[in-house]
Every structure is written in C-alpha cells, then in structure tokens.
Design an enzyme around this catalytic site. Sequence first.
Site, PDB file in Angstrom:
ATOM      1  CG  HIS A 138      -2.107  -0.886   1.060  1.00 29.21           C
ATOM      2  ND1 HIS A 138      -3.278  -0.709   1.756  1.00 29.21           N
ATOM      3  CD2 HIS A 138      -2.311  -1.956   0.250  1.00 29.21           C
ATOM      4  CE1 HIS A 138      -4.153  -1.635   1.385  1.00 29.21           C
ATOM      5  NE2 HIS A 138      -3.580  -2.406   0.481  1.00 29.21           N
ATOM      6  CE1 TYR A 194      -6.012   3.500  10.912  1.00 31.09           C
ATOM      7  CE2 TYR A 194      -5.355   3.753   8.617  1.00 31.09           C
ATOM      8  CZ  TYR A 194      -5.194   3.158   9.857  1.00 31.09           C
ATOM      9  OH  TYR A 194      -4.212   2.219  10.047  1.00 31.09           O
ATOM     10  N   PRO A 212      -4.519  -0.118  18.716  1.00 32.17           N
ATOM     11  CG  PRO A 212      -6.351  -1.405  18.058  1.00 32.17           C
ATOM     12  CD  PRO A 212      -5.764  -0.708  19.238  1.00 32.17           C
TER      13      PRO A 212
HETATM   14  C1  PHB Z   1      -5.888  -4.566  10.482  1.00 33.74           C
HETATM   15  O1  PHB Z   1      -5.977  -4.792   9.265  1.00 33.74           O
HETATM   16  O2  PHB Z   1      -6.134  -5.442  11.325  1.00 33.74           O
HETATM   17  C2  PHB Z   1      -5.503  -3.217  10.930  1.00 33.74           C
HETATM   18  C3  PHB Z   1      -5.074  -2.300   9.999  1.00 33.74           C
HETATM   19  C4  PHB Z   1      -4.724  -1.028  10.395  1.00 33.74           C
HETATM   20  C5  PHB Z   1      -4.823  -0.681  11.720  1.00 33.74           C
HETATM   21  C6  PHB Z   1      -5.242  -1.598  12.677  1.00 33.74           C
HETATM   22  C7  PHB Z   1      -5.577  -2.877  12.276  1.00 33.74           C
HETATM   23  O3  PHB Z   1      -4.499   0.576  12.096  1.00 33.74           O
END
Ligand code: PHB
Length: 390
Positions: free
Chosen positions: A72, A200, A292
């Site tokens: 990406h 996001y 995360p």
């Molecule tokens: C995921 O694909 O699990 C993932 C991707 C980006 C993030 C957190 C989790 O910021």
Amino acid sequence: MRTTIGIIGAGPAGLLLSHLLHLQGIDNVVLELRSRSYIENRIRAGVLEHDVAGLLRDSGVGARMDREGLLHHGTILRFGGRSRRIDFQDLTGKSVMVYGQHEVVRDLVARRLADGGDLRFEVSDVSIHDIQTDTPSIRFTENGETKTLHCDIIAGCDGFHGICRPSLPAGFIRDFDRIYPFGWLGILAEVSPSSEELVYARHPNGFALLSMRSPTIGRFYLQCPPDENADTWSDDRIWSELHTRLADNEGFRLTEGPIIQKGVTAMRSYVAEPMQSGRLFLLGDAAHIVPPTGAKGMNMAIGDVAVLARALERHIKHKDSQGLDTYSRTCLRRVWNVQRFSWWMTSMLHNFADANAFDEQVRLAELDYVTTSRAAATTLAENYVGLALG
Ligand code: PHB
Ligand code: APR
C-alpha cells in the site's frame, strides 16, 4: 537441557528472534504455552512497516509475504464527509505491506521447523530462575514432565499476560499506562475490499476502519464500548453501522459480504521501564502495548527483536556486551516515539464521551491540517511507514 538463548513465547517477537539467532549460528529454544494451530490462527493486526517487511525479506522469510501481501502506497482519512489521501510514497518514498500477523507467524514457524529449530508448543508452568546470575534457567512442564532449560540469556517474548514481566521484583519496573474509554469491534468478512487502500474514518457515531487481508477478505473495525459483548452486534447491525460511519460525500460505496469472525479488542497504551533485568530481556507485548489505531503492535515488537538480535550477536561472537547494556535505552527511544504516534492517531480519530464541542472542532481542524499541509502529512506518513529500526 541446555541452550544459549531461552525464548519464552512464540508470537512474532519470539519466533523472529529465534530465526535471526539461528541465522547467526546461535543456539536457542522457544517455549510456547499454546498449540501451533492456535498461534497460527490467532487473528491480529496486519500492517508491516517498510523496514519490518524488509527485515523479513532480507532474513529469508518474506517470499510468501511478497507474493500474497498487498503493498500500500497510501491511506485514506475520512471525516466530515470528505476523503483525503496521505500519499506515503510521495511523502516518504516508502510503502507498507498489508499482511496478517498470523501469516507472519505461519511463515516463521514453517521456516524454524524446516531449519531444525527447537520449538516446543503446549508447555505449561513456565517459570524463570536466577536471572541475576550467569546461570539463569527456565522450568516448565512438557507432556506431564517437569524440565529445566539452562541458558545464558532469557528472552521474555511472552506477550502482555506472560510471566516474565511479573517475575521481576515488585517496584523494579516502572509502569506507564493509559486505558482508553472504548474498544474496537473487529470483523473479518468474505468480501473484496471496497477501497484499494485502508480507510480511517472519524464519524459522530465513532471511529471506523476499513482494512483487508486479501483481495477476497475484508477486515473492519468499529469503535464500541470497552466491555462490549460482540454477540450483541448482529451482522445487520454491523453492516448498517459500517455504512453510516464509512460514508463520504464523494461516492464511496461499501460492499457487504458474509461475516466469518468477530471480536472485541480493548484499547490501551502501556510501557514497562526498563526492558531488562540481569539476564532477562523483555521484548514486544511483554514490555509495551499500543492501541491498534496506528497498526504498530507487531512492528514495535520486531523493532525490539532487531536490537536484541544484533546485541546478542556482538555479545556471543565478539564478547562485546555494549549492545546488551544499552538494549533497554535503545528500544525505549523508538517505543516512546511509536507510543506517541499511536496515542495521537487514537485521540484524533475517536469519539471521547467527555469531549465538548470545542474539543470536537479542534480534532476536525487537526484532521483538516494533517491532510492539507505537506509538512503535517509527512509526519503522519513517516511514522506510519515506520521510523528506523533501532
Ligand atoms: C488490520 O488490518 O487489522 C488493521 C489495519 C490497520 C490498523 C489496525 C488494524 O491501524
Ligand atoms: N509461557 C510460554 N508462552 C507464553 C506464556 C508463558 N507463560 N504466556 C504467554 N505465552 C505466549 C502466548 O501464547 C503468545 O503466543 O507468548 C506469545 C506472545 O505472543 P504475542 O502476544 O503475539 O506477543 P509478541 O510476540 O510480543 O507480538 C506482539 O502481538 O499482541 C499482538 O498487537 C500485538 O501485534 C503485536 C504482537
């Protein structure tokens, strides 16, 4: 039993450390509580920083990642109905690799076993002894038999709930902690991703993330209460909320598919200092965790591995202990940078129950700034693709 490095835990940290040490001809044993199938199927995050993907590739465990992973070059931030792209390639010359953590674990286990590595699954009653002496040891039970593994150094890679960190004397570790007043409901769905890049999204109902595992498997997250029971979310409710939170005014269309897994993750920032005592070194989640939002957990763990593998090589092959002496300090500098980034992304993108209208406007202004100023976008991009590995 005797080995040079006793490694506790077969997550990405323990397995990669074992592999890198093996490549240097350093003998090691990995002890893991769970079964091989459990660790290979445990769904976690899935974004590898540029240098982390490079380390896997350079150490010979990146072939499947390069075949099946998705490179990406940017990501989308969505807020106030707008979608704005952060172009990692343009801003930093680097990209990230979307490849599930459990795939990294599978590749490492396969390689360690092919190389004749000593990985022991389903051991129990693991305890560490004499770490302040030159002769530390690990006791554990395997097939009902109590065994002792004598080693020169113990690598505590046993995750946040492991035994290594709590084995240190009370008061030795200083904890830095922040618990967020929300969690993430995460789902896997059989659907081809509706966006080529991760999205996001900040929305008045809460944060949402569109991610993916492959061209046919989508991964999604929704901000939810921290103690949420995933069973209270029917598939219809999940899709309806994803449609609402991921919508923009620019024609985005979300495709639905069968949901094959769901679960709730708590959100926490935590650092233990120092990351070493005597002959025990802590790595990865055993020493620190992040929310995360920036996809940093596994990357931070691998940062520690890179530092310790190099320090151990110097110590064992060249009798130079300087890298070991500065291990904690070296790791913590990167750890705190990553903590700051993960906290910042989390704060910017989530709804906080105690935020007032002013706070909301500031957060929107921050998103607007970070997606329109090249300087601000670059700070996001360079952290996202990853700071230098130790
Ligand atoms: C995921 O694909 O699990 C993932 C991707 C980006 C993030 C957190 C989790 O910021
Ligand atoms: N004895 C042996 N193994 C143990 C013990 C124990 N007492 N306690 C825990 N373990 C094992 C766990 O079963 C797990 O497989 O240690 C391993 C730790 O692995 P991870 O939790 O994956 O931690 P780490 O390797 O540091 O990787 C960090 O994992 O939690 C995610 O988001 C985080 O991506 C990050 C990554």
